[in-house]
Design an enzyme around this catalytic site. Structure first.
Site, PDB file in Angstrom:
ATOM      1  N   ASP A  47      52.551  52.432  55.001  1.00  0.00           N
ATOM      2  CA  ASP A  47      52.753  51.212  55.351  1.00  0.00           C
ATOM      3  C   ASP A  47      51.344  50.587  54.574  1.00  0.00           C
ATOM      4  O   ASP A  47      50.360  51.220  54.754  1.00  0.00           O
ATOM      5  CB  ASP A  47      53.047  51.828  57.061  1.00  0.00           C
ATOM      6  CG  ASP A  47      52.973  49.974  56.688  1.00  0.00           C
ATOM      7  OD1 ASP A  47      52.687  48.919  56.436  1.00  0.00           O
ATOM      8  OD2 ASP A  47      53.499  49.748  57.941  1.00  0.00           O
ATOM      9  N   ARG A  73      51.054  48.276  55.181  1.00  0.00           N
ATOM     10  CA  ARG A  73      50.922  46.325  55.023  1.00  0.00           C
ATOM     11  C   ARG A  73      49.740  45.614  56.002  1.00  0.00           C
ATOM     12  O   ARG A  73      48.994  46.705  56.487  1.00  0.00           O
ATOM     13  CB  ARG A  73      51.891  45.377  55.762  1.00  0.00           C
ATOM     14  CG  ARG A  73      53.290  45.808  55.223  1.00  0.00           C
ATOM     15  CD  ARG A  73      54.730  45.455  56.538  1.00  0.00           C
ATOM     16  NE  ARG A  73      54.687  47.062  56.606  1.00  0.00           N
ATOM     17  CZ  ARG A  73      55.801  46.860  58.571  1.00  0.00           C
ATOM     18  NH1 ARG A  73      56.851  45.808  58.533  1.00  0.00           N
ATOM     19  NH2 ARG A  73      55.643  48.257  58.454  1.00  0.00           N
TER      20      ARG A  73
END
Length: 211
Positions: A139, A141
């Site tokens: 991930d 983000r």
């Protein structure tokens, strides 16, 4: 709410009414330090006053990453569209809330790389394995911009619709108080079960009733 000038932080560039099948929202266009950093907020009620009250009256917030294949094309490889619709319905019923929609396709790796990851998944990899084979984290983000937007809107104390503990931790480090984490677990297709198991077992997402 009037526009507020920000030095170096996000700023509001447009706002308008947005009637939806879930209810009426205000849609707010927000831009960061440069044109590549932008987001949309769907706002319901007075989030600033609700944030001050705290507790169960704090605004209900969902931070949703763009997913063309799920949100727009109704893909059943993921639960993105189901989470988006579930969140809009929940926020529409709350006294106040915000849905932030961010261009973080493929957990931050971009659309073309996400499609390359899909290709690897078709050969037997899960989402985490495919991202890593392409040289990315599971991930990628970052929620600093999201936190800055919530502060701009006056929502510093929120109830967060999320199953992702990393999202909670990043927002709290950025100065957003999470009064409550509200599970975001709508009904989904059987085809997305393997994807959800990977989220739970490899990424630590808090998914109830999924083994």
């Amino acid at each position: 709410m009037a526009k507020r000038k920000q030095s170096g932080g996000p700023r509001i560039v447009a706002r308008a009414e947005l009637p939806t099948r879930f209810g009426k929202f205000e849609i707010v266009g927000i831009r960061g330090r440069d044109a590549s950093e932008e987001a949309v907020a769907l706002v319901r009620g007075n989030v600033r006053d609700s944030s001050r009250r705290g507790g169960k009256l704090a605004p209900l917030v969902r931070i949703h990453s763009q997913c063309l294949t799920g949100d727009v094309l109704a893909s059943e490889r993921c639960d993105c569209r189901a989470q988006l619709e579930y969140s809009l319905a929940k926020i529409a019923k709350a006294p106040a809330g915000v849905l932030l929609y961010l261009p973080q396709e493929g957990r931050g790796i971009g659309l073309m790389n996400k499609l390359r990851a899909y290709q690897l998944q078709d050969s037997g990899m899960d989402t985490v394995e495919a991202n890593r084979r392409l040289g990315f984290a599971a991930d990628s983000r970052d929620y600093a911009f999201s936190a800055a937007i919530l502060k701009l809107l006056g929502a510093r104390n929120v109830r967060l619709l999320s199953n992702n503990p990393d999202k909670v931790e990043q927002l709290e480090r950025a100065g957003i108080r999470i009064a409550e984490r509200v599970p975001c677990q709508p009904r989904t297709s059987r085809r997305s079960r393997a994807y959800l198991r990977t989220k739970k077992h490899k990424m630590g997402h808090l998914l109830i009733g999924l083994e």
